[in-house]
Design an enzyme around this catalytic site. Structure first.
Site, PDB file in Angstrom:
ATOM      1  N   LYS A  22      36.253  89.171 -24.475  1.00 26.75           N
ATOM      2  CA  LYS A  22      35.121  89.055 -23.543  1.00 26.75           C
ATOM      3  C   LYS A  22      35.139  90.200 -22.544  1.00 26.75           C
ATOM      4  CE  LYS A  22      35.426  86.269 -19.786  1.00 26.75           C
ATOM      5  NZ  LYS A  22      35.061  87.003 -18.558  1.00 26.75           N
ATOM      6  N   ASN A  23      36.318  90.478 -21.974  1.00 22.70           N
ATOM      7  CA  ASN A  23      36.387  91.456 -20.883  1.00 22.70           C
ATOM      8  C   ASN A  23      36.222  92.901 -21.355  1.00 22.70           C
ATOM      9  OD1 ASN A  23      36.709  89.332 -19.189  1.00 22.70           O
ATOM     10  ND2 ASN A  23      38.822  89.804 -18.577  1.00 22.70           N
ATOM     11  N   CYS A 126      33.093  83.490  -5.147  1.00 21.29           N
ATOM     12  CA  CYS A 126      33.694  83.209  -6.440  1.00 21.29           C
ATOM     13  C   CYS A 126      34.820  82.227  -6.221  1.00 21.29           C
ATOM     14  CB  CYS A 126      34.228  84.498  -7.046  1.00 21.29           C
ATOM     15  SG  CYS A 126      35.243  84.214  -8.471  1.00 21.29           S
ATOM     16  N   ARG A 131      37.125  88.362  -3.724  1.00 24.40           N
ATOM     17  CA  ARG A 131      36.750  89.402  -4.687  1.00 24.40           C
ATOM     18  C   ARG A 131      35.713  90.390  -4.156  1.00 24.40           C
ATOM     19  NH1 ARG A 131      36.479  86.466 -10.537  1.00 24.40           N
ATOM     20  NH2 ARG A 131      37.200  88.429 -11.361  1.00 24.40           N
ATOM     21  N   ASP A 316      45.168  86.270 -15.728  1.00 21.73           N
ATOM     22  CA  ASP A 316      44.340  85.412 -16.578  1.00 21.73           C
ATOM     23  C   ASP A 316      45.171  84.506 -17.495  1.00 21.73           C
ATOM     24  OD1 ASP A 316      42.086  86.464 -15.446  1.00 21.73           O
ATOM     25  OD2 ASP A 316      41.536  87.736 -17.146  1.00 21.73           O
ATOM     26  N   ARG A 408      32.268  79.891 -21.241  1.00 25.46           N
ATOM     27  CA  ARG A 408      32.059  81.260 -20.761  1.00 25.46           C
ATOM     28  C   ARG A 408      32.981  82.236 -21.481  1.00 25.46           C
ATOM     29  NH1 ARG A 408      33.481  82.046 -15.090  1.00 25.46           N
ATOM     30  NH2 ARG A 408      33.247  84.134 -15.906  1.00 25.46           N
TER      31      ARG A 408
END
Ligand code: UD1
Length: 430
Positions: A22-23, A126, A131, A316, A408
């Site tokens: 995803k990233n 967030c 952030r 993560d 997501r």
């Protein structure tokens, strides 16, 4: 709203194909704004964040065509996106969209570079911390962008185009590196980015930019030297495998026991996490097809882990590691150094019987003999998947609410796990 139901206690055995990251997919899609040619991306995961970014890019005028998944023996090859930004019809990225996904803020650099102006909403709050985007803005200012903030929007212009410069980031930021790297590819002359993030997804984007015609030295290091071009061309690029999905399933196998091949995974992209996993007693082996993870009986050994930018232990994967060591035979210590509020899974893990004490950025986890299933709430993407791992380990039934967080970032999570023996189903309610 969908929920996920897990009946814990089953081992995981089999093969899990790893999806595209995803990233990496998100900034690669954004790179399409840099050229009027076609950028074709293979191995794009089917995720809510990817679909949302597709909507944002369409709003700018990007034409997106999607090839279907390949059938046959390897049905998980992801989708192929053909993105063409022939005419950018709108340089505004509105609040309603950017506030739903921070990474969409990264359109700022490419829009200024190509269109010489952009109006992009600040991403806003967030769940995992404040952030800020100060380094994104200072980096783009160094390339010559004039930037004001008005009514929650970043208003940027560069009437004569961006010009390369030397930028030294005071802190490692994945997003600021992406934003400046993408912009620098269309800036005049040379840009030097020092203290750049070294995450494999940055390298993936840099390699794609090279295919598009930019010259970039230092890929994979913290110093990127970019020779910008007046015009970039189209390219064909395949999204790198998702190291966070890889780590998540590796931790799940260590939690339940069993043996799983993580197909297509690249060990060098998550070595620190795999090393930590080995210290818990799991066996991890890099093989030509990917990574083989197993734990056959034996106890889970406690560990001490601190999150760090790549190549350190990734933030993560912090929540997933915590879920695993809730059942260790002793006390583990996990420190979160990247985001200040990334412990929301702690209260939910406690509902399953975990014993976790929080002091500032450090969690002390005292292993318990067993977790017991319970209803829990997903709070953010990585936190929610830690509840899946805990649910797979727990006795009885765990019901996870608010699974849109999982959608997501994890493609076909239930399917991939249930194929390996997990009892996990999605309960849809009207
Ligand atoms: C990206 C990843 C996210 C991952 C994170 C850290 C994507 C889509 N998201 O997020 O999954 O958890 O990297 O590996 O790839 N910071 C500033 N000023 C800035 C920018 C960042 O102070 O201008 C701070 C942040 O608050 C944070 C730290 O720098 O404390 C790292 O953040 P950053 O690497 O930018 O994270 P993201 O790019 O948002």
């Amino acid at each position: 709203m969908d929920r996920i139901k897990i009946v814990g206690g089953q081992q995981l055995n089999g093969t899990i194909p790893i999806s595209g990251a995803k990233n990496a997919a998100l900034p690669l899609m954004i790179a399409s704004l840099l050229t009027d040619d076609r950028l074709s991306l293979k191995n794009v995961p089917n995720l809510a964040d990817v679909n949302l970014l597709a909507r944002i890019l369409r709003n700018h005028g990007v034409d997106l065509a999607v090839d279907g998944k390949r059938s046959g023996p390897a049905p998980y090859l992801g989708e192929t996106f053909h993105l063409t930004a022939r005419d950018i019809v709108d340089t505004t990225a509105p609040y309603e969209m950017v506030s739903r996904m921070r990474a969409s803020f990264w359109v700022l650099g490419p829009l200024i570079a190509r269109m010489r102006k952009a109006r992009v909403s600040l991403p806003g709050g967030c769940a995992i911390g404040t952030r800020p985007v100060d380094m994104h803005l200072s980096g783009l200012r160094a390339l010559g962008a004039e930037i004001d903030i008005d009514e929650g929007y970043v208003i940027a212009k560069a009437p004569n185009g961006l010009v390369g410069n030397r930028i030294t980031f005071p802190k490692v930021s994945v997003g600021a590196t992406h934003n400046v790297l993408l912009a620098a590819a269309l800036a005049k002359g040379e840009t030097l980015i020092e203290n750049a993030a070294r995450e494999p997804e940055i390298g993936d984007v840099a390699e794609c930019l090279v295919k598009m015609g930019a010259q970039i030295d230092g890929i994979g290091t913290s110093t990127l030297r970019i020779q910008g071009r007046d015009r970039l061309e189209g390219a064909v690029h395949s999204v790198v495998p998702d190291r966070i999905e890889t780590g998540t399933f590796a931790f799940a196998v260590a939690a339940t026991g069993g043996e799983v091949l993580l197909e297509g995974a690249r060990a060098e992209h998550l070595q620190a996490a795999l090393d930590a996993l080995k210290r818990t007693g799991a066996s991890v082996e890099a093989v030509p097809e990917g990574i083989r993870v197993s734990r056959q009986g034996g106890e889970i050994t406690p560990v001490t882990v601190e999150t760090q930018p790549f190549p350190g232990f990734p933030t993560d994967l912090q929540a997933q590691m915590m879920a695993l060591v809730t059942r260790a035979n002793g006390t583990s210590v996990i420190s979160e150094t990247i985001f200040e509020n990334r412990f929301m899974h702690v209260q939910e893990l406690a509902r399953l019987g975990a014993d976790i004490q929080l002091h500032g950025d450090t969690a002390t986890i005292t292993g318990v003999k067993a977790l017991r299933g319970a209803p829990v709430m997903a709070t953010d993407l990585r936190a929610s998947v830690s509840l899946v791992i805990a649910g797979l380990m727990a006795e009885g039934e765990t019901l996870i609410n608010r699974v849109y967080h999982l959608d997501r970032g994890f493609e076909r999570l239930e399917e991939k796990l249930s194929r390996c023996g997990a009892i996990i189903t999605r309960v849809s309610e009207g």
